[in-house]
Design a protein around this motif. Structure first.
Motif, PDB file in Angstrom:
ATOM      1  N   THR A  75       0.775  -1.218   0.026  1.00  0.00           N
ATOM      2  CA  THR A  75      -0.091   0.041  -0.082  1.00  0.00           C
ATOM      3  C   THR A  75       0.723   1.371   0.081  1.00  0.00           C
ATOM      4  N   HIS A  95      -0.259  -2.251  -4.761  1.00  0.00           N
ATOM      5  CA  HIS A  95      -1.463  -2.909  -4.839  1.00  0.00           C
ATOM      6  C   HIS A  95      -2.868  -2.172  -4.618  1.00  0.00           C
ATOM      7  N   ARG A  96      -2.508  -1.231  -3.399  1.00  0.00           N
ATOM      8  CA  ARG A  96      -3.466  -0.334  -3.193  1.00  0.00           C
ATOM      9  C   ARG A  96      -3.064   1.160  -2.817  1.00  0.00           C
ATOM     10  N   MET A 118      -5.835   3.002 -11.131  1.00  0.00           N
ATOM     11  CA  MET A 118      -5.279   1.907 -10.517  1.00  0.00           C
ATOM     12  C   MET A 118      -6.322   0.495 -10.997  1.00  0.00           C
ATOM     13  N   ARG A 152      -4.679  -1.150 -13.931  1.00  0.00           N
ATOM     14  CA  ARG A 152      -3.607  -2.110 -13.279  1.00  0.00           C
ATOM     15  C   ARG A 152      -4.064  -3.374 -12.581  1.00  0.00           C
ATOM     16  N   ARG A 187      -5.664  -2.908  -9.586  1.00  0.00           N
ATOM     17  CA  ARG A 187      -5.358  -2.552  -8.379  1.00  0.00           C
ATOM     18  C   ARG A 187      -6.432  -1.807  -7.953  1.00  0.00           C
TER      19      ARG A 187
END
Length: 130
Positions: free
Chosen positions: A35, A66-67, A93, A96, A98
Motif C-alpha cells: 500500500t 497494490h492499493r 489503479m 492495473r 489494483r
C-alpha cells in the motif's frame, strides 16, 4: 526499487501554500510493501488538484502499489476538481488490476462524495484495513 526499499523509505511530504503563506494542502506520502498512503491535510480544490494528481502519478510509478490509500481524515474540503482527481486515480489503479481506497473522510467530504454519487463508485473505508 525493491519491496524492502519501499517499506523502509522515509515518508515524503509536500505542502502547497497560497501567496499569503496559508497552508492549502499538505500531502504526506508513505509507501510500504503493498500500500502507498497519501495523507491529505487541508483543502482539495482547483488550486491544489493538479499537485495531488502529480503526487498520485509519481506514487503509482515509483511504488507500483497494490492499493493506493488516500487518507482523508484531515481533508476539510473538496470540490469537483478534487473529485475528478479521485476518479482518475480510481481509473488508473483499476486498469492495473489494483485498488484505490478513500479512508476516513470527514463528514463534510463524505457528504460531497455522496451528493456526487461517488460513494457507489469509489471504495470508501473507515480505518485503514484493506
Amino acid at each position: 526499487m525493491t519491496s524492502a526499499d519501499r517499506s523502509t523509505a522515509p515518508p515524503a511530504t509536500d505542502s502547497i501554500s497560497c501567496a499569503g503563506g496559508l497552508l492549502l494542502l499538505d500531502i504526506l506520502v508513505h509507501p510500504d510493501e503493498l500500500t502507498t498512503e497519501l495523507r491529505l491535510t487541508g483543502e482539495l480544490d482547483c488550486s491544489t488538484a493538479d499537485d495531488l494528481r502529480h503526487h498520485i502519478a509519481v506514487a503509482i510509478d515509483a511504488h507500483d502499489p497494490h492499493r493506493l490509500l488516500l487518507d482523508l481524515s484531515e481533508l476539510a474540503f473538496i470540490d469537483s476538481s478534487g473529485l475528478s482527481v479521485m476518479v482518475r486515480a480510481h481509473q488508473l489503479m483499476a486498469r492495473r488490476g489494483r485498488r484505490l481506497s478513500l479512508c476516513d473522510p470527514q463528514p463534510r467530504v463524505r457528504r460531497i462524495l455522496h451528493v456526487a454519487g461517488l460513494h457507489t463508485r469509489l471504495h470508501i473505508t473507515n480505518g485503514k484495513a484493506p
